[in-house]
Design an enzyme around this catalytic site. Structure first.
Site, PDB file in Angstrom:
ATOM      1  N   SER A 171       0.854  -1.196   0.000  1.00  0.00           N
ATOM      2  CA  SER A 171       0.000   0.000   0.000  1.00  0.00           C
ATOM      3  C   SER A 171       0.884   1.237   0.000  1.00  0.00           C
ATOM      4  O   SER A 171       1.629   1.473   0.959  1.00  0.00           O
ATOM      5  CB  SER A 171      -0.901   0.009   1.236  1.00  0.00           C
ATOM      6  OG  SER A 171      -1.393   1.321   1.418  1.00  0.00           O
TER       7      SER A 171
ATOM      8  N   HIS B  80      -1.228  -1.302  -4.233  1.00  0.00           N
ATOM      9  CA  HIS B  80      -2.492  -0.956  -3.587  1.00  0.00           C
ATOM     10  C   HIS B  80      -2.558   0.560  -3.396  1.00  0.00           C
ATOM     11  O   HIS B  80      -1.642   1.178  -2.848  1.00  0.00           O
ATOM     12  CB  HIS B  80      -2.582  -1.682  -2.244  1.00  0.00           C
ATOM     13  CG  HIS B  80      -3.894  -1.552  -1.548  1.00  0.00           C
ATOM     14  ND1 HIS B  80      -5.008  -2.296  -1.897  1.00  0.00           N
ATOM     15  CD2 HIS B  80      -4.284  -0.773  -0.508  1.00  0.00           C
ATOM     16  CE1 HIS B  80      -6.012  -1.977  -1.097  1.00  0.00           C
ATOM     17  NE2 HIS B  80      -5.605  -1.042  -0.253  1.00  0.00           N
TER      18      HIS B  80
ATOM     19  N   ASP C 236      -4.756   3.638  -1.964  1.00  0.00           N
ATOM     20  CA  ASP C 236      -5.815   3.974  -1.011  1.00  0.00           C
ATOM     21  C   ASP C 236      -6.364   5.379  -1.233  1.00  0.00           C
ATOM     22  O   ASP C 236      -5.651   6.367  -1.082  1.00  0.00           O
ATOM     23  CB  ASP C 236      -5.266   3.880   0.416  1.00  0.00           C
ATOM     24  CG  ASP C 236      -5.084   2.433   0.855  1.00  0.00           C
ATOM     25  OD1 ASP C 236      -6.067   1.679   0.792  1.00  0.00           O
ATOM     26  OD2 ASP C 236      -3.956   2.078   1.237  1.00  0.00           O
TER      27      ASP C 236
ATOM     28  N   MET D 275      -8.935   8.152   0.029  1.00  0.00           N
ATOM     29  CA  MET D 275      -9.744   8.565   1.191  1.00  0.00           C
ATOM     30  C   MET D 275     -10.242   9.991   0.982  1.00  0.00           C
ATOM     31  O   MET D 275      -9.511  10.828   0.460  1.00  0.00           O
ATOM     32  CB  MET D 275      -8.900   8.496   2.461  1.00  0.00           C
ATOM     33  CG  MET D 275      -8.280   7.123   2.692  1.00  0.00           C
ATOM     34  SD  MET D 275      -7.401   7.078   4.247  1.00  0.00           S
ATOM     35  CE  MET D 275      -6.619   5.467   4.142  1.00  0.00           C
TER      36      MET D 275
ATOM     37  N   HIS E 243      -8.411   1.101  -3.959  1.00  0.00           N
ATOM     38  CA  HIS E 243      -9.320   0.882  -2.822  1.00  0.00           C
ATOM     39  C   HIS E 243     -10.010   2.212  -2.517  1.00  0.00           C
ATOM     40  O   HIS E 243      -9.402   3.117  -1.950  1.00  0.00           O
ATOM     41  CB  HIS E 243      -8.480   0.374  -1.633  1.00  0.00           C
ATOM     42  CG  HIS E 243      -9.253   0.213  -0.360  1.00  0.00           C
ATOM     43  ND1 HIS E 243      -8.639  -0.013   0.849  1.00  0.00           N
ATOM     44  CD2 HIS E 243     -10.594   0.235  -0.105  1.00  0.00           C
ATOM     45  CE1 HIS E 243      -9.566  -0.109   1.796  1.00  0.00           C
ATOM     46  NE2 HIS E 243     -10.751   0.043   1.247  1.00  0.00           N
TER      47      HIS E 243
ATOM     48  N   MET F  14     -12.203   4.531  -0.529  1.00  0.00           N
ATOM     49  CA  MET F  14     -12.860   4.782   0.756  1.00  0.00           C
ATOM     50  C   MET F  14     -13.504   6.153   0.614  1.00  0.00           C
ATOM     51  O   MET F  14     -13.045   7.159   1.184  1.00  0.00           O
ATOM     52  CB  MET F  14     -11.818   4.745   1.885  1.00  0.00           C
ATOM     53  CG  MET F  14     -11.342   3.326   2.179  1.00  0.00           C
ATOM     54  SD  MET F  14      -9.754   3.273   3.039  1.00  0.00           S
ATOM     55  CE  MET F  14      -8.643   3.378   1.650  1.00  0.00           C
TER      56      MET F  14
ATOM     57  N   MET G 227     -11.389  -6.028   5.493  1.00  0.00           N
ATOM     58  CA  MET G 227     -10.595  -5.066   6.275  1.00  0.00           C
ATOM     59  C   MET G 227     -10.274  -5.687   7.638  1.00  0.00           C
ATOM     60  O   MET G 227     -11.170  -6.139   8.348  1.00  0.00           O
ATOM     61  CB  MET G 227     -11.374  -3.768   6.503  1.00  0.00           C
ATOM     62  CG  MET G 227     -11.602  -2.899   5.274  1.00  0.00           C
ATOM     63  SD  MET G 227     -10.133  -2.432   4.361  1.00  0.00           S
ATOM     64  CE  MET G 227      -9.223  -1.478   5.580  1.00  0.00           C
TER      65      MET G 227
ATOM     66  N   GLY H 250      -2.957   4.072   7.899  1.00  0.00           N
ATOM     67  CA  GLY H 250      -1.984   2.992   7.888  1.00  0.00           C
ATOM     68  C   GLY H 250      -1.447   2.774   9.296  1.00  0.00           C
ATOM     69  O   GLY H 250      -1.690   3.586  10.200  1.00  0.00           O
TER      70      GLY H 250
ATOM     71  N   ASP I  59      -6.624  -6.440   4.296  1.00  0.00           N
ATOM     72  CA  ASP I  59      -6.013  -5.104   4.337  1.00  0.00           C
ATOM     73  C   ASP I  59      -6.019  -4.567   5.761  1.00  0.00           C
ATOM     74  O   ASP I  59      -7.088  -4.357   6.352  1.00  0.00           O
ATOM     75  CB  ASP I  59      -6.812  -4.173   3.403  1.00  0.00           C
ATOM     76  CG  ASP I  59      -6.203  -2.784   3.259  1.00  0.00           C
ATOM     77  OD1 ASP I  59      -5.130  -2.518   3.830  1.00  0.00           O
ATOM     78  OD2 ASP I  59      -6.824  -1.959   2.549  1.00  0.00           O
TER      79      ASP I  59
HETATM   80  C1  DX5 Z   1      -6.322   1.557   5.657  1.00  0.00           C
HETATM   81  C2  DX5 Z   1      -5.860   1.273   4.237  1.00  0.00           C
HETATM   82  C3  DX5 Z   1      -4.734   0.326   4.149  1.00  0.00           C
HETATM   83  C4  DX5 Z   1      -3.472   0.760   4.820  1.00  0.00           C
HETATM   84  C5  DX5 Z   1      -2.801  -0.452   5.357  1.00  0.00           C
HETATM   85  O1  DX5 Z   1      -7.515   2.270   5.635  1.00  0.00           O
HETATM   86  O2  DX5 Z   1      -6.932   0.753   3.471  1.00  0.00           O
HETATM   87  O3  DX5 Z   1      -4.496  -0.098   2.822  1.00  0.00           O
HETATM   88  O4  DX5 Z   1      -2.577   1.430   3.977  1.00  0.00           O
HETATM   89  O5  DX5 Z   1      -1.693  -0.057   6.083  1.00  0.00           O
HETATM   90  P1  DX5 Z   1      -0.947  -1.038   7.074  1.00  0.00           P
HETATM   91  O6  DX5 Z   1      -0.459  -2.213   6.279  1.00  0.00           O
HETATM   92  O7  DX5 Z   1       0.156  -0.185   7.585  1.00  0.00           O
HETATM   93  O8  DX5 Z   1      -1.934  -1.456   8.129  1.00  0.00           O
HETATM   94 ZN    ZN Z   2      -6.486  -0.205   1.482  1.00  0.00          ZN
END
Ligand code: DX5
Ligand code: ZN
Length: 220
Positions: A8, A33, A35, A37, A66, A68, A137, A144, A173
């Site tokens: 990610s 990956h 992310d 947001m 992904h 969100m 999830m 992260g 994830d």
């Molecule tokens: C969280 C994200 C993840 C995140 C995972 O909302 O969807 O993809 O980057 O990070 P780690 O591996 O550090 O938990």
């Molecule tokens: Zn993610």
């Protein structure tokens, strides 16, 4: 089993994002990956289609987007155009889950449905056969570096049972590390997102190799 590792880039150094993407691909990433947001569906704000488009030329593996975000639908064609290969979304963020899946497929991408820790599996009813991927999830989405929620293991096993023989990837994830990836694979995951566990280390190739060694020892 075929195991895929999806670093990610949320935990990458954004000042050097292109280099970071190339580095994880060289280190053996199967997917990148991405992310997204929106400070609305989740309490954080990250990157959009412009950044996806910018890394696409330097990213030789599929980009696993992904979302969100809420609403979901307007961003689907934007990310398809920006070079996404997979687009996953949270069912609670879409007014019409089946329609959103259709939009993703019409745009030529693989479609994934994401289940938060508190989201029941019933969202898979009626749409499972239309999905290419289910993303479980193992943290609440938004940041992260959070700790893996153990209940996700039981959830993964339950989703794996539902997938049965279908060609649907089961992605996990949140909080995936070298020391828990084997148990997560044993629960049924085949695609592993890892942000801080990879980008927080100096030698990405060594970290990914250590994850693969653990996966090779997994029961399935
Ligand atoms: C969280 C994200 C993840 C995140 C995972 O909302 O969807 O993809 O980057 O990070 P780690 O591996 O550090 O938990
Ligand atoms: Zn993610």
């Amino acid at each position: 089993m075929t195991a895929r590792i999806a670093p990610s880039i949320l935990s990458a150094d954004f000042a050097r994002l292109g280099e970071e993407v190339q580095a994880v691909v060289r280190a053996g990433a199967d997917l990148v990956h991405f992310d997204v947001m929106d400070n609305h569906y989740v309490p954080n704000l990250t990157i959009g289609p412009l950044v996806c488009e910018a890394i696409r030329p330097v990213c030789t593996v599929p980009i696993d987007v992904h979302l969100m975000v809420k609403p979901v639908d307007p961003l689907v064609p934007a990310f398809a155009k920006a070079g996404a290969s997979i687009i996953s979304f949270h069912p609670e963020a879409s007014e019409h889950v089946d329609r959103t899946i259709g939009l993703i497929k019409e745009a030529g991408c693989k479609a994934g449905l994401v289940l938060n820790p508190g989201t029941p599996l019933t969202w898979l009813d009626h749409v499972l056969d239309r999905l290419d991927l289910v993303l479980v999830m193992s943290v609440n989405p938004g940041f992260g570096g959070q700790s893996f929620i153990p209940e996700a293991l039981r959830k993964l096993a339950a989703v794996r049972e539902r997938i049965a023989g279908r060609d649907i990837w089961l992605e996990v994830d949140g909080g995936v590390k070298i020391d828990n990836i084997r148990a997560i694979a044993d629960a049924g995951a085949d695609t592993f997102v890892a942000g801080s566990a990879i980008f927080g280390t100096k030698d990405y190739a060594a970290t990914i190799a250590a994850m693969r060694a653990e996966l090779a020892a997994a029961a399935r």
